[in-house]
Structure formats: C-alpha cells, structure tokens
Scaffold this active site. Sequence first.
Site: not given
Ligand code: F6P
Length: 336
Positions: A15, A76, A107, A135, A137, A139, A181
């Site tokens: 992300g 990804r 991660d 990120t 997040d 995290d 998430r």
């Molecule tokens: O970058 C992490 C994050 O923001 C999470 O909090 C979220 O669930 C996810 O990405 C959503 O990512 P995408 O829509 O790119 O799958």
Amino acid sequence: MENQVKRIGVLTSGGDAPGMNAAVRAVVRTAAHRGIGTVGIRRGWSGLINSDFVQMNTSSVSHIINKGGTILYTARSQEFMDEAGRAKALGTCRLLGLDGIVAIGGDGTFRGALALSRQAAEAGMNLRVVGIPATIDNDIGCSHYTIGFDTACNTCIECIDKLRDTMQSHERCSVVEVMGRHAGYLALYVGIAVGATAVLIPERPVDFEKDVIENIRKARLAGTTHYMIVVAEGAGKAFYIGQQIQDAIGIEPRVTVLGHIQRGGSPSARDRETASRMGYAAVQSLLQDKGNRIISLLDGQIRDLDMEEALTMTKTFQMDRYDILESLTNSPSIAF
Ligand code: F6P
C-alpha cells in the site's frame, strides 16, 4: 570497509504512503552523492521480476518531496512469493548489475526482501537488501514510526473536523471508519486528536455496551448532543456499528468510511523529514556493506537492524493512550 556497491535498485511496494517519494529522493540523492548509480524499479517486486525499471538521477527526483503516492508506482506481487518468481527477479539484478536493493513498504515488502536475499545467497550472489518502513498503519514491529502515518492522521483529522461541524448543527452521531486492517494506531491517535466519544480498535476486544453505548450516554449526560465514534476497519464495519447504535438507543447515526483518501496527499513535515533520514540511512547501511537491514526509528533514533531479527520484533500497543482518550473525552464535566 568503504563500499563495493556500484549500482542499487529502489522500489516501493504494498500500500502506498505519503512520504514514499521523499524516501526515494533521499535514496537516489544520497547514492549519487557517494558515486553510486540508482535504478528505479517500478511496480514493486513485480517490476524486478519483469525488468520494469527507470534510470534515476538527482534531477529525476526533483520536486517530488512534496508529492503523495509514489512516482515508482506500487503493487502487490503474487509471483514474487514463489521461488520461480524470485529467480526471475535475481535475473533482473544480474542483468542490470544491481548489488543492492532498497525496498520501501511494509511487513510484506520486507518478508519478500528477506526471501530474495536468502535466495540470492544460495545462488552465490552478494545482493544487499535494505528495507524502509512506510505504511499509514504504523504497524511495523521493529520501528516506532512508519512513513505516512502522520500525514494520514492529519488527513483523518481534517475530514472528521468537517464532519463534526455538520454533526454539531444537526445534533447527530457520526460513525467514522478509518483504515487499519490489523492495527488501531491510526484510529486511536485520530480519536484522541478529535476528541472522539469512542474509539474501536482491533487490539482491544470491543464491549459494545460499555465502550460505545455507555460513552454516548456519558456524553449526553454531560450535555453533549453530538457524538463521534471512530472505528478502525479491523475492529468492525462502521455501517454495522451504526445499525447497532440505532437498535440499542434509537438514534440514527450517519456513517462515513474515509477509505483511500487517507493514503493520499502531500506528506507532512514529519513524514518528509523521517523519509529523508531513513533514505539516507539506507544508503549509508549499503555503503558499510551491511546486507539485510531494516531502517527503523526507535526512541527518536534512526537505527539499522538486522532484517531477520527485526521481523521477529513486536511493539507493544500503547494502551495508556486508550486511558488518555477515556479521561479526556468521557469525563462527566467535559462535553465532546
Ligand atoms: O496500507 C495499509 C492499508 O491501508 C490497510 O489499513 C488497509 O486495510 C489496506 O491498506 C487496504 O489496501 P488496498 O486497498 O490497497 O488493498
């Protein structure tokens, strides 16, 4: 020992996060300053598999420090999870003469980096890999801070402040879902900063009656007629929580899912500065011929940690922030 590194690749993966561009800029410019060439790998690990690259130099990273997103694109890659995909990626490293990779992401990005470097070692290649945590997040277990978090907090705050205006006028309850998430850092920081009535996060089991309904009740008894419930996406779906509130106490909440707006925008001063320091540190680490490192921010200090070890590290969620939230927004004499 001064550097055997001649040419490095830089990529962004997973992300996106505001400040990734500032990190790319720092890597390219620090490398150039030390006489190392940089190739931008586009679309994350899949770019390394498919030889999707762009030559970079000092001027190709001009005027990007202020830009959100990532000029290198991100993705990804399923293929990179397999040995065969990584073998293709190593082929690209050989073709382009890359002896170092800086991977900017979360991660999953780092786990891919470690797998690549292990496979490179098995193939007799000396490929040094360095990760930079980015990120929204926040995290990553080995770093107290990840690039993008501060900007995302500010974006959420700006949106929620606007919601508050209309909530206040109509004396309503708002339920706002923010990203996260698996992590509630964004929700909790934002919840404190907007004075939320309640914050729900995945790290803490939700007691709906106590955490939501009782807090709304306390706020009402303190004289408040509007309520803000902030939910991390990993703690529940905002629409469902809105419905539960309606069923429990009869008020009709308005639900807002902030969504991907949280991932965009010009990076804040904190994200630009942290990204610049981390990008610089990543190249320094390559210069010292260290492989498999993750750059991290621990107690305000930039550190480079062994990647394998860093990936086993966890950080303790600061539950005291939850108590801060409770004390500041649910005290009987203070209305939200
Ligand atoms: O970058 C992490 C994050 O923001 C999470 O909090 C979220 O669930 C996810 O990405 C959503 O990512 P995408 O829509 O790119 O799958």
